[in-house]
Design a protein around this motif. Structure first.
Motif, PDB file in Angstrom:
ATOM      1  N   ARG A 125     -32.244  48.751  39.179  1.00 49.48           N
ATOM      2  CA  ARG A 125     -32.888  49.903  38.427  1.00 49.48           C
ATOM      3  C   ARG A 125     -32.970  51.122  38.949  1.00 49.48           C
ATOM      4  O   ARG A 125     -32.842  51.268  40.256  1.00 49.48           O
ATOM      5  CB  ARG A 125     -34.276  49.287  37.886  1.00 49.48           C
ATOM      6  N   TRP A 177     -23.750  49.048  31.705  1.00 46.77           N
ATOM      7  CA  TRP A 177     -23.870  48.813  30.444  1.00 46.77           C
ATOM      8  C   TRP A 177     -22.990  50.186  29.729  1.00 46.77           C
ATOM      9  O   TRP A 177     -22.784  51.158  30.320  1.00 46.77           O
ATOM     10  CB  TRP A 177     -25.233  49.173  29.932  1.00 46.77           C
ATOM     11  N   GLU A 219     -34.967  52.411  34.233  1.00 49.86           N
ATOM     12  CA  GLU A 219     -33.793  51.689  33.514  1.00 49.86           C
ATOM     13  C   GLU A 219     -32.962  50.844  34.250  1.00 49.86           C
ATOM     14  O   GLU A 219     -32.794  51.103  35.310  1.00 49.86           O
ATOM     15  CB  GLU A 219     -33.128  52.878  32.846  1.00 49.86           C
ATOM     16  N   CYS A 231     -32.547  42.826  29.235  1.00 41.76           N
ATOM     17  CA  CYS A 231     -33.283  44.127  29.695  1.00 41.76           C
ATOM     18  C   CYS A 231     -32.971  45.267  28.670  1.00 41.76           C
ATOM     19  O   CYS A 231     -33.809  46.059  28.627  1.00 41.76           O
ATOM     20  CB  CYS A 231     -32.879  44.470  31.001  1.00 41.76           C
ATOM     21  N   MET A 232     -31.899  45.042  27.907  1.00 41.71           N
ATOM     22  CA  MET A 232     -31.645  46.213  27.114  1.00 41.71           C
ATOM     23  C   MET A 232     -32.400  46.317  25.763  1.00 41.71           C
ATOM     24  O   MET A 232     -32.755  44.947  25.349  1.00 41.71           O
ATOM     25  CB  MET A 232     -30.171  46.094  26.862  1.00 41.71           C
ATOM     26  N   PHE A 268     -28.093  42.042  30.986  1.00 38.77           N
ATOM     27  CA  PHE A 268     -28.368  43.213  29.941  1.00 38.77           C
ATOM     28  C   PHE A 268     -28.900  42.561  28.838  1.00 38.77           C
ATOM     29  O   PHE A 268     -29.646  43.314  27.914  1.00 38.77           O
ATOM     30  CB  PHE A 268     -27.057  43.963  29.714  1.00 38.77           C
ATOM     31  N   VAL A 322     -30.047  47.433  20.335  1.00 39.64           N
ATOM     32  CA  VAL A 322     -28.685  47.572  21.014  1.00 39.64           C
ATOM     33  C   VAL A 322     -28.083  46.188  21.127  1.00 39.64           C
ATOM     34  O   VAL A 322     -26.607  46.172  20.771  1.00 39.64           O
ATOM     35  CB  VAL A 322     -28.934  48.319  22.221  1.00 39.64           C
ATOM     36  N   THR A 323     -28.496  45.386  21.430  1.00 34.47           N
ATOM     37  CA  THR A 323     -28.027  43.839  21.945  1.00 34.47           C
ATOM     38  C   THR A 323     -27.584  43.101  20.794  1.00 34.47           C
ATOM     39  O   THR A 323     -26.641  42.264  20.671  1.00 34.47           O
ATOM     40  CB  THR A 323     -28.601  43.337  23.151  1.00 34.47           C
TER      41      THR A 323
END
Length: 264
Positions: A200, A108, A205, A148-149, A145, A153-154
């Motif tokens: 991870r 990322w 994270e 999971c983010m 991503f 942010v996404t």
């Protein structure tokens, strides 16, 4: 080759440390012994030495033990010594060698997911891979991503993608929680299909996404298939090498999102 001799007592002591490592807090002696497959008296003898070395510590609650300060020091030193790129590079190469399909690892960045390292498979042509920024909606790594983010942010990045639909990240999250990996198929004439699973670190994270890429006609990505098994095994090995926990536990720990709150 004959198996090399070791020190059995060290291996037994490690079983006790594993029990303490997996516990959410201090455990009573009887539970520690049971988890390590030992009698309480034998476990107590080992714990005496582990406490002396600082690898374990007696808790304020009588008869309870937890990991000690020396265990923390070892963990922090191990984190500093880990070469994350070497770990993921090895898994990409193993995935490509084991499946003969293209494999890649992504990370990322502030601008979205970016491909770091790739190994081309036997079927290239229109499926040839490139390093650099990736789409979040048309690549499996990007979809990992998106799942999971954090939503804050996404969301701006998804809003710029022409193929984004409402609830995309929430759907990706459900897919990842159900199967441990996500899939993207393209109906653009290339026959492209990719599957990816998160890697991870010790903090929980998502550090990387491991992907396998190929043609829909040659790469089966149904659950239980050999290629998917190789992908999941590689992601799990890399996660453990980076000090992380298994994907199932990490996914369960993610904050609950809903399609209604997704907005993209």
């Amino acid at each position: 080759m004959a198996e090399r001799r070791g020190i059995q007592s060290i291996e037994i002591a490690y079983r006790l440390l594993q029990v303490l490592q997996e516990a959410p807090g201090a455990l009573p002696l009887r539970e520690i012994a049971q988890g390590a497959g030992m009698s309480p008296s034998a476990a107590n003898n080992y714990l005496v030495s582990l406490v002396r070395t600082g690898l374990a510590a007696a808790d304020d609650k009588a008869g309870h033990y937890r990991l000690g300060p020396a265990a923390l020091g070892l963990g922090m030193s191990a984190i500093r010594q880990i070469d994350g790129f070497a770990v993921i590079r090895r898994e990409v190469m193993l995935l490509r060698a084991g499946t003969r399909h293209s494999a890649a690892v992504s990370a990322w960045s502030a601008d979205g997911p970016v491909s770091l390292f790739k190994q081309e498979g036997e079927w290239r042509s229109a499926l040839e891979l490139r390093t650099g920024l990736l789409s979040m909606t048309t690549t499996a790594a990007g979809k990992v991503f998106a799942a999971c983010m954090p939503q804050a942010v996404t969301r701006p990045l998804l809003a710029r993608e022409p193929h984004a639909v409402a609830g995309f990240a929430a759907a990706a999250r459900r897919e990842l929680a159900d199967a441990g990996y996500v899939v993207v198929r393209r109906d653009d004439g290339t026959g492209y299909v990719s599957a990816a699973s998160p890697i991870r670190d010790w903090s929980g994270e998502v550090r990387f996404a491991l992907s396998i890429i190929g043609a829909q006609s040659t790469l089966p990505i149904a659950p239980g298939g050999e290629a998917v098994a190789a992908l999941l095994a590689g992601a799990e090995r890399a996660t453990l090498a980076l000090g992380g926990k298994t994907a199932a536990g990490a996914i369960a720990a993610l904050p609950p999102w809903t399609a209604a709150s997704e907005g993209a």
